[in-house]
Design a protein around this motif. Structure first.
Motif, PDB file in Angstrom:
ATOM      1  N   LEU A  24       0.827  -1.205   0.000  1.00 40.74           N
ATOM      2  CA  LEU A  24       0.000   0.000   0.000  1.00 40.74           C
ATOM      3  C   LEU A  24       0.863   1.257   0.000  1.00 40.74           C
ATOM      4  O   LEU A  24       0.561   2.230  -0.701  1.00 40.74           O
ATOM      5  N   LEU A  29      -0.661   5.014  -0.965  1.00 45.14           N
ATOM      6  CA  LEU A  29      -1.974   5.034  -0.319  1.00 45.14           C
ATOM      7  C   LEU A  29      -1.832   5.226   1.181  1.00 45.14           C
ATOM      8  O   LEU A  29      -0.919   4.671   1.795  1.00 45.14           O
ATOM      9  N   ALA A  31      -2.248   4.360   4.779  1.00 52.02           N
ATOM     10  CA  ALA A  31      -2.542   3.117   5.493  1.00 52.02           C
ATOM     11  C   ALA A  31      -2.156   3.263   6.948  1.00 52.02           C
ATOM     12  O   ALA A  31      -1.236   4.013   7.285  1.00 52.02           O
ATOM     13  N   GLU A 172      -4.458  -6.927  -1.152  1.00 50.15           N
ATOM     14  CA  GLU A 172      -4.395  -5.619  -1.805  1.00 50.15           C
ATOM     15  C   GLU A 172      -5.432  -5.518  -2.925  1.00 50.15           C
ATOM     16  O   GLU A 172      -6.169  -4.524  -3.008  1.00 50.15           O
ATOM     17  N   LEU A 176      -8.637  -2.887  -3.119  1.00 46.14           N
ATOM     18  CA  LEU A 176      -8.612  -1.815  -4.114  1.00 46.14           C
ATOM     19  C   LEU A 176      -9.486  -2.073  -5.333  1.00 46.14           C
ATOM     20  O   LEU A 176      -9.617  -1.201  -6.190  1.00 46.14           O
TER      21      LEU A 176
END
Length: 187
Positions: A24, A29, A31, A172, A176
């Motif tokens: 991530l 992103l 996290a 993941e 996503l």
């Protein structure tokens, strides 16, 4: 890419959780590792370390890489509207033998499936390749000692080891994915 806000990772200090957080972070992103003991979170590739259920309110998605027994309580603590949830279970849930771990996996699956909203439980088989894992090494040692390869189900079994990086990639992808998946999936 669906998750637009903070993605929480319960068990972020574990083997697969660390790999997921790294993936991530590589995407840029936001996290957060949700851990009980902040001291164990040192070196995690996460911008934030959270410590309790009250922190769940600000999440857009949540992955649970912690021992599966925590999943029912986690599901109960999730706020409304439902955040996207992906839980790491185990293919051990399919055993027909008496097994407390399998019972815990089945209870987690029931809680995830009953939750509604975007909720998925992934059931990997034997995870290998993470720092400190020893499942595959134990099987290899057994083969060296007894000089044959045991084939579950007479070699007809579809159970195959899965690399820890592949487990993290599955988590993941589920977090996503544009259209969220719900249900149970063996990986």
């Amino acid at each position: 890419m669906q998750a637009q806000g903070l993605i929480g990772v319960v068990g972020g200090n574990g083997r697969v959780g660390r790999l997921l957080l790294s993936r991530l972070a590589a995407r840029g992103l936001p996290a957060a590792a949700l851990v009980r003991d902040p001291a164990r979170a040192e070196g995690l590739p996460a911008g934030v370390v959270l410590r309790g259920p009250a922190e769940l309110a600000g999440l857009s998605a949540l992955a649970c890489c912690a021992p599966v027994a925590v999943a029912p309580g986690l599901v109960a603590a999730l706020p409304e509207p439902p955040v996207r949830l992906v839980v790491l279970g185990s293919a051990r849930r399919y055993t027909r033998l008496p097994d407390q771990v399998a019972d815990a996996v089945r209870a987690a699956e029931a809680a995830v499936l009953a939750r509604g909203g975007p909720s998925l439980i992934l059931h990997p088989t034997m995870i290998y390749g993470a720092a400190g894992e020893n499942n595959v090494q134990r099987v290899a040692a057994l083969i060296r000692r007894v000089r044959f390869l045991p084939l579950p189900g007479g070699g007809r079994s579809l159970i195959q080891p899965i690399h820890a990086d592949d487990v993290a990639a599955c988590l993941e992808a589920a977090l996503l994915r544009e259209e969220p998946l719900s249900g149970a999936l063996v990986i």
